[in-house]
Design a protein around this motif. Structure first.
Motif, PDB file in Angstrom:
ATOM      1  N   MET A  25      -1.971  10.758  -6.426  1.00 34.83           N
ATOM      2  CA  MET A  25      -1.419   9.468  -6.060  1.00 34.83           C
ATOM      3  C   MET A  25      -2.566   8.544  -5.670  1.00 34.83           C
ATOM      4  N   ASN A  26      -2.579   7.365  -6.246  1.00 37.79           N
ATOM      5  CA  ASN A  26      -3.576   6.355  -5.871  1.00 37.79           C
ATOM      6  C   ASN A  26      -3.141   5.673  -4.591  1.00 37.79           C
ATOM      7  N   ARG A  27      -4.127   5.386  -3.729  1.00 35.66           N
ATOM      8  CA  ARG A  27      -3.836   4.730  -2.451  1.00 35.66           C
ATOM      9  C   ARG A  27      -4.895   3.655  -2.210  1.00 35.66           C
ATOM     10  N   LEU A  28      -4.430   2.415  -2.111  1.00 30.73           N
ATOM     11  CA  LEU A  28      -5.272   1.285  -1.741  1.00 30.73           C
ATOM     12  C   LEU A  28      -4.698   0.697  -0.457  1.00 30.73           C
ATOM     13  N   THR A  29      -5.443  -0.201   0.162  1.00 31.88           N
ATOM     14  CA  THR A  29      -4.982  -0.852   1.380  1.00 31.88           C
ATOM     15  C   THR A  29      -4.967  -2.353   1.162  1.00 31.88           C
ATOM     16  N   GLY A  30      -3.974  -3.010   1.714  1.00 34.18           N
ATOM     17  CA  GLY A  30      -3.897  -4.458   1.615  1.00 34.18           C
ATOM     18  C   GLY A  30      -3.036  -5.028   2.728  1.00 34.18           C
ATOM     19  N   HIS A  31      -2.893  -6.331   2.705  1.00 29.71           N
ATOM     20  CA  HIS A  31      -2.063  -7.046   3.682  1.00 29.71           C
ATOM     21  C   HIS A  31      -0.976  -7.798   2.935  1.00 29.71           C
ATOM     22  N   ILE A  32       0.171  -7.916   3.547  1.00 33.88           N
ATOM     23  CA  ILE A  32       1.271  -8.667   2.935  1.00 33.88           C
ATOM     24  C   ILE A  32       0.963 -10.157   3.048  1.00 33.88           C
ATOM     25  N   LYS A  33       0.902 -10.808   1.893  1.00 31.79           N
ATOM     26  CA  LYS A  33       0.582 -12.237   1.835  1.00 31.79           C
ATOM     27  C   LYS A  33       1.848 -13.093   1.748  1.00 31.79           C
ATOM     28  N   ASN A  34       2.856 -12.595   1.013  1.00 28.60           N
ATOM     29  CA  ASN A  34       4.067 -13.387   0.824  1.00 28.60           C
ATOM     30  C   ASN A  34       5.248 -12.459   0.569  1.00 28.60           C
ATOM     31  N   ILE A  45      -0.867   0.889  -0.348  1.00 27.99           N
ATOM     32  CA  ILE A  45      -0.359   0.537  -1.667  1.00 27.99           C
ATOM     33  C   ILE A  45      -0.514   1.791  -2.519  1.00 27.99           C
ATOM     34  N   LEU A  46       0.596   2.324  -2.998  1.00 24.06           N
ATOM     35  CA  LEU A  46       0.604   3.622  -3.669  1.00 24.06           C
ATOM     36  C   LEU A  46       1.144   3.500  -5.086  1.00 24.06           C
ATOM     37  N   PHE A  47       0.518   4.222  -6.023  1.00 22.72           N
ATOM     38  CA  PHE A  47       1.021   4.287  -7.390  1.00 22.72           C
ATOM     39  C   PHE A  47       0.447   5.527  -8.066  1.00 22.72           C
ATOM     40  N   LYS A  48       1.230   6.090  -8.972  1.00 24.25           N
ATOM     41  CA  LYS A  48       0.845   7.325  -9.651  1.00 24.25           C
ATOM     42  C   LYS A  48      -0.246   7.070 -10.690  1.00 24.25           C
ATOM     43  N   GLU A  49      -1.047   8.088 -10.940  1.00 25.29           N
ATOM     44  CA  GLU A  49      -2.102   8.028 -11.948  1.00 25.29           C
ATOM     45  C   GLU A  49      -1.528   7.771 -13.341  1.00 25.29           C
ATOM     46  N   THR A  50      -0.327   8.269 -13.579  1.00 24.33           N
ATOM     47  CA  THR A  50       0.307   8.100 -14.887  1.00 24.33           C
ATOM     48  C   THR A  50       0.871   6.698 -15.095  1.00 24.33           C
ATOM     49  N   LEU A  52       4.682  -3.869 -11.651  1.00 22.59           N
ATOM     50  CA  LEU A  52       5.008  -4.138 -10.254  1.00 22.59           C
ATOM     51  C   LEU A  52       6.106  -3.234  -9.714  1.00 22.59           C
ATOM     52  N   ASN A  53       7.006  -2.745 -10.557  1.00 21.52           N
ATOM     53  CA  ASN A  53       8.053  -1.852 -10.063  1.00 21.52           C
ATOM     54  C   ASN A  53       7.563  -0.415  -9.882  1.00 21.52           C
ATOM     55  N   GLU A  54       6.321  -0.125 -10.238  1.00 25.90           N
ATOM     56  CA  GLU A  54       5.740   1.210 -10.060  1.00 25.90           C
ATOM     57  C   GLU A  54       4.873   1.296  -8.804  1.00 25.90           C
ATOM     58  N   VAL A  55       4.731   0.192  -8.100  1.00 27.16           N
ATOM     59  CA  VAL A  55       3.909   0.150  -6.877  1.00 27.16           C
ATOM     60  C   VAL A  55       4.813   0.366  -5.672  1.00 27.16           C
ATOM     61  N   MET A  56       4.421   1.306  -4.814  1.00 24.33           N
ATOM     62  CA  MET A  56       5.176   1.611  -3.597  1.00 24.33           C
ATOM     63  C   MET A  56       4.340   1.188  -2.389  1.00 24.33           C
ATOM     64  N   LEU A  57       5.009   0.908  -1.287  1.00 21.46           N
ATOM     65  CA  LEU A  57       4.329   0.534  -0.045  1.00 21.46           C
ATOM     66  C   LEU A  57       4.718   1.515   1.049  1.00 21.46           C
ATOM     67  N   SER A  58       3.784   1.706   1.988  1.00 16.70           N
ATOM     68  CA  SER A  58       4.109   2.439   3.215  1.00 16.70           C
ATOM     69  C   SER A  58       3.359   1.764   4.363  1.00 16.70           C
ATOM     70  N   PRO A  59       3.922   1.831   5.563  1.00 11.27           N
ATOM     71  CA  PRO A  59       3.243   1.224   6.708  1.00 11.27           C
ATOM     72  C   PRO A  59       1.899   1.895   6.943  1.00 11.27           C
ATOM     73  N   LYS A  60       0.945   1.145   7.424  1.00  7.27           N
ATOM     74  CA  LYS A  60      -0.404   1.666   7.730  1.00  7.27           C
ATOM     75  C   LYS A  60      -0.397   2.242   9.103  1.00  7.27           C
TER      76      LYS A  60
END
Length: 134
Positions: free
Chosen positions: A1-10, A52-57, A126-134
């Motif tokens: 699972m890919n994991r990046l970090t970001g902030h909610i802008k809108n 910000i989470l999304f699968k390698e596939t 965009l529908n393949e991207v999942m979010l989780s609280p930091k």
């Protein structure tokens, strides 16, 4: 699972669905669509830091930028390493917001001439991207 970090802008809400615009390192924007709202998920708040989470596939690799494709999330990357298999290959990508991995067909890699050091565009629906609280 890919994991990046970001902030909610809108946040754009319609019924029980929220379109979330995220801001990552290097002023890169990503978007996701969630079946949730700020009322049902308290982490959905402006400036909130999220994973910000999304699968390698779910990572599509392209050779150049294009505006003629419906994939919203596009990240400039450089190929770090390849793990070639007979049918599928793993691709390690170095990107401004962090390293990500993709799994694509070996046939596609060979046809595209993908090799270490090559600049590519990683794209995620965009529908393949999942979010989780930091």
């Amino acid at each position: 699972m890919n994991r990046l970090t970001g902030h909610i802008k809108n946040l754009q809400v319609e019924g029980q669905i929220t379109l979330v615009t995220l801001l990552l390192v290097g002023d890169l924007e990503m978007k996701t669509i969630l079946i949730d709202t700020p009322e049902s998920a308290e982490y959905l708040a402006l400036n909130q830091e999220v994973n910000i989470l999304f699968k390698e596939t779910e990572v599509v690799i392209g050779l150049e930028k294009t505006n003629g494709i419906s994939l919203t999330n596009k990240i400039d990357c450089k190929v770090q390493a390849l793990q070639r298999g007979i049918l599928l290959s793993g691709v390690d990508l170095e990107c401004a917001p962090g390293n990500i991995q993709a799994i694509v067909s070996t046939e596609a890699l060979l046809e595209m001439g993908i090799e270490s050091g090559k600049k590519v565009l990683a794209m995620i629906k965009l529908n393949e991207v999942m979010l989780s609280p930091k």
